[in-house]
Design an enzyme around this catalytic site. Structure first.
Site, PDB file in Angstrom:
ATOM      1  N   LYS A  98      49.956  72.446  58.589  1.00 14.60           N
ATOM      2  CA  LYS A  98      50.343  72.580  59.478  1.00 14.60           C
ATOM      3  C   LYS A  98      50.071  71.072  60.212  1.00 14.60           C
ATOM      4  CE  LYS A  98      51.674  72.842  63.757  1.00 14.60           C
ATOM      5  NZ  LYS A  98      53.242  72.392  64.816  1.00 14.60           N
ATOM      6  N   LYS A 108      45.241  65.815  70.285  1.00 10.84           N
ATOM      7  CA  LYS A 108      44.607  66.500  69.664  1.00 10.84           C
ATOM      8  C   LYS A 108      44.605  66.849  67.828  1.00 10.84           C
ATOM      9  CE  LYS A 108      45.471  71.094  69.046  1.00 10.84           C
ATOM     10  NZ  LYS A 108      45.680  71.990  69.043  1.00 10.84           N
TER      11      LYS A 108
HETATM   12  P1  NAP Z   1      49.351  75.833  76.366  1.00  7.69           P
HETATM   13  O1  NAP Z   1      51.219  75.187  76.748  1.00  7.69           O
HETATM   14  O2  NAP Z   1      49.352  73.997  77.276  1.00  7.69           O
HETATM   15  O3  NAP Z   1      49.141  76.217  76.641  1.00  7.69           O
HETATM   16  C1  NAP Z   1      47.507  76.220  76.437  1.00  7.69           C
HETATM   17  C2  NAP Z   1      47.423  78.089  76.434  1.00  7.69           C
HETATM   18  O4  NAP Z   1      45.736  78.301  75.707  1.00  7.69           O
HETATM   19  C3  NAP Z   1      46.942  78.653  77.848  1.00  7.69           C
HETATM   20  O5  NAP Z   1      47.705  80.036  77.821  1.00  7.69           O
HETATM   21  C4  NAP Z   1      46.109  78.384  78.588  1.00  7.69           C
HETATM   22  O6  NAP Z   1      45.447  79.389  78.997  1.00  7.69           O
HETATM   23  C5  NAP Z   1      45.249  78.624  76.595  1.00  7.69           C
HETATM   24  N1  NAP Z   1      44.203  78.339  76.980  1.00  7.69           N
HETATM   25  C6  NAP Z   1      42.967  76.405  77.050  1.00  7.69           C
HETATM   26  N2  NAP Z   1      42.226  76.940  77.064  1.00  7.69           N
HETATM   27  C7  NAP Z   1      41.299  77.908  76.991  1.00  7.69           C
HETATM   28  C8  NAP Z   1      40.347  78.457  76.514  1.00  7.69           C
HETATM   29  N3  NAP Z   1      38.991  77.899  76.529  1.00  7.69           N
HETATM   30  N4  NAP Z   1      40.201  80.327  76.429  1.00  7.69           N
HETATM   31  C9  NAP Z   1      41.378  80.587  76.555  1.00  7.69           C
HETATM   32  N5  NAP Z   1      42.743  80.661  76.858  1.00  7.69           N
HETATM   33  C10 NAP Z   1      42.571  79.019  76.552  1.00  7.69           C
HETATM   34  O7  NAP Z   1      50.074  75.171  74.786  1.00  7.69           O
HETATM   35  P2  NAP Z   1      51.107  74.769  74.041  1.00  7.69           P
HETATM   36  O8  NAP Z   1      52.080  74.576  73.898  1.00  7.69           O
HETATM   37  O9  NAP Z   1      51.747  76.636  74.321  1.00  7.69           O
HETATM   38  O10 NAP Z   1      50.721  75.516  72.521  1.00  7.69           O
HETATM   39  C11 NAP Z   1      49.202  75.865  72.448  1.00  7.69           C
HETATM   40  C12 NAP Z   1      49.412  75.604  70.309  1.00  7.69           C
HETATM   41  O11 NAP Z   1      50.069  76.063  70.096  1.00  7.69           O
HETATM   42  C13 NAP Z   1      48.275  74.717  70.465  1.00  7.69           C
HETATM   43  O12 NAP Z   1      47.352  75.029  69.664  1.00  7.69           O
HETATM   44  C14 NAP Z   1      49.460  73.790  69.939  1.00  7.69           C
HETATM   45  O13 NAP Z   1      48.740  72.818  69.069  1.00  7.69           O
HETATM   46  C15 NAP Z   1      50.786  74.499  69.134  1.00  7.69           C
HETATM   47  N6  NAP Z   1      51.615  73.960  68.995  1.00  7.69           N
HETATM   48  C16 NAP Z   1      52.414  73.774  69.896  1.00  7.69           C
HETATM   49  C17 NAP Z   1      53.444  73.543  70.137  1.00  7.69           C
HETATM   50  C18 NAP Z   1      54.872  72.605  71.079  1.00  7.69           C
HETATM   51  O14 NAP Z   1      55.759  72.772  70.613  1.00  7.69           O
HETATM   52  N7  NAP Z   1      54.215  72.991  72.489  1.00  7.69           N
HETATM   53  C19 NAP Z   1      53.938  73.319  68.846  1.00  7.69           C
HETATM   54  C20 NAP Z   1      54.151  74.189  67.696  1.00  7.69           C
HETATM   55  C21 NAP Z   1      51.815  74.664  68.120  1.00  7.69           C
HETATM   56  P3  NAP Z   1      45.803  78.399  80.655  1.00  7.69           P
HETATM   57  O15 NAP Z   1      46.765  79.308  80.767  1.00  7.69           O
HETATM   58  O16 NAP Z   1      44.244  79.286  81.743  1.00  7.69           O
HETATM   59  O17 NAP Z   1      44.734  77.153  80.552  1.00  7.69           O
END
Ligand code: NAP
Length: 293
Positions: A166, A234
């Site tokens: 990744k 990140k």
């Molecule tokens: P996001 O919308 O910012 O959501 C992050 C999630 O993590 C939220 O549910 C947040 O909870 C939770 N979180 C953050 N810190 C936490 C903690 N200390 N303890 C428990 N929960 C916590 O991010 P996302 O886009 O869904 O991405 C999630 C993961 O997938 C990341 O690692 C990202 O790099 C990866 N990813 C993202 C994409 C994309 O296009 N978006 C594509 C591939 C991979 P709250 O609601 O309370 O803030």
């Protein structure tokens, strides 16, 4: 299957919804209140969500968040039983992944790192691509779940090879997008209209999935987050950490990292990572806008 889904962000919520749609019995948990998935039971803690399930699927922001969910207060650890499988679709450190797998293994449970590519649209349409690290047998057991959320899964090797892959994939995405953005800034300054440039790109070997996905958003000036800039930032730090550990020199990425540092300082963290274009535009004194804008 009986599954817990932990983390209902941009990616996690539609992924959990796909599991419900496919008929699985799903319990969800999110750190902050107010995020729900119709048809899924909501739990108060990661531990409560994980009680009695076969699989715990995690999709949270970063390495520290995964550690917190697994081993923090009321974490998954307290509910782990032999034979359970923990799957992590967050993008996190490959080295820490091995440590998390070791600690989960001490409880007799199995661990698979399964980060995804396909972004928000892929999650919402059940078309994600998983890149997994773990035993073939364990990954096979997960088939009913990943086929509900994605269109394919590539087994990259043992635990942590999904995360390592990744990082390489996102390195290529970040640099490809930055090349597109710099090309737009330069041609824009020279007077080429983006609406004229796009068909040329599409007809040539420059065409790429990254540009196909990002161009429509960029040309209508929509920088709302599909993949937030803070998360790509990140990931770039994770890539640079891994490169330092492994003594790999990445001069292109080091330069792009500086652009992300400035973008963060300028308050663009919660925009899409495509917003790095706006810095190039500011420095060049030009704005790239298609007629769609
Ligand atoms: P996001 O919308 O910012 O959501 C992050 C999630 O993590 C939220 O549910 C947040 O909870 C939770 N979180 C953050 N810190 C936490 C903690 N200390 N303890 C428990 N929960 C916590 O991010 P996302 O886009 O869904 O991405 C999630 C993961 O997938 C990341 O690692 C990202 O790099 C990866 N990813 C993202 C994409 C994309 O296009 N978006 C594509 C591939 C991979 P709250 O609601 O309370 O803030």
């Amino acid at each position: 299957m009986r599954a817990a889904f932990l983390g209902l962000g941009i990616m996690g919520r539609p992924m959990a919804a796909s599991l419900v749609k496919a008929g699985h019995e799903v319990t969800v948990w999110n750190r902050s209140a107010g995020k729900e998935v119709p048809g899924a039971r909501a739990a108060a803690t990661p531990r409560e969500a994980a009680e009695g399930v076969e699989v715990v699927w995690i999709c949270v922001s970063d390495t520290a968040a995964v550690e917190q969910v697994l081993f923090g207060e009321n974490g998954v650890e307290g509910a782990l039983k032999p034979g359970m499988i923990v799957v992590d679709s967050s993008t996190i450190s490959p080295l820490e992944t091995r440590e998390f797998a070791r600690r989960v293994g001490e409880r007799g449970a199995e661990y698979v790192d399964a980060p995804v590519t396909g972004s928000k649209a892929g999650a919402e349409t059940g078309q994600l691509i998983f890149m997994a690290g773990g035993s073939e047998e364990t990954i096979e057991k997960l088939k009913p779940l990943w086929t509900a959320m994605g269109k394919s899964l590539f087994r990259m090797g043992d635990v942590s090879m999904g995360q390592a892959s990744k990082l390489g994939m996102n390195l290529m995405i970040a640099l490809t997008y930055e090349g597109f953005a710099e090309g737009l800034a330069l041609t824009g300054k020279l007077g080429v209209k983006p609406d004229a440039l796009m068909p040329l790109i599409q007809a040539s070997m420059v065409r790429s999935g990254v540009i196909d996905y990002k161009a429509p958003f960029v040309l209508r000036r929509d920088f709302s987050p599909n993949f937030p800039l803070r998360l790509m930032h990140k990931d770039i730090q994770l890539m640079l950490d891994a490169a330092r550990e492994q003594r790999v020199k990445l001069p292109g990425l080091e330069t792009v990292a500086e652009i992300y540092d400035i973008a963060a300082e300028e308050g663009h963290d919660d925009l899409d990572y495509a917003a790095t274009l706006t810095l190039l535009e500011k420095w060049a004194g030009v704005e790239v806008k298609g007629t769609a804008a």
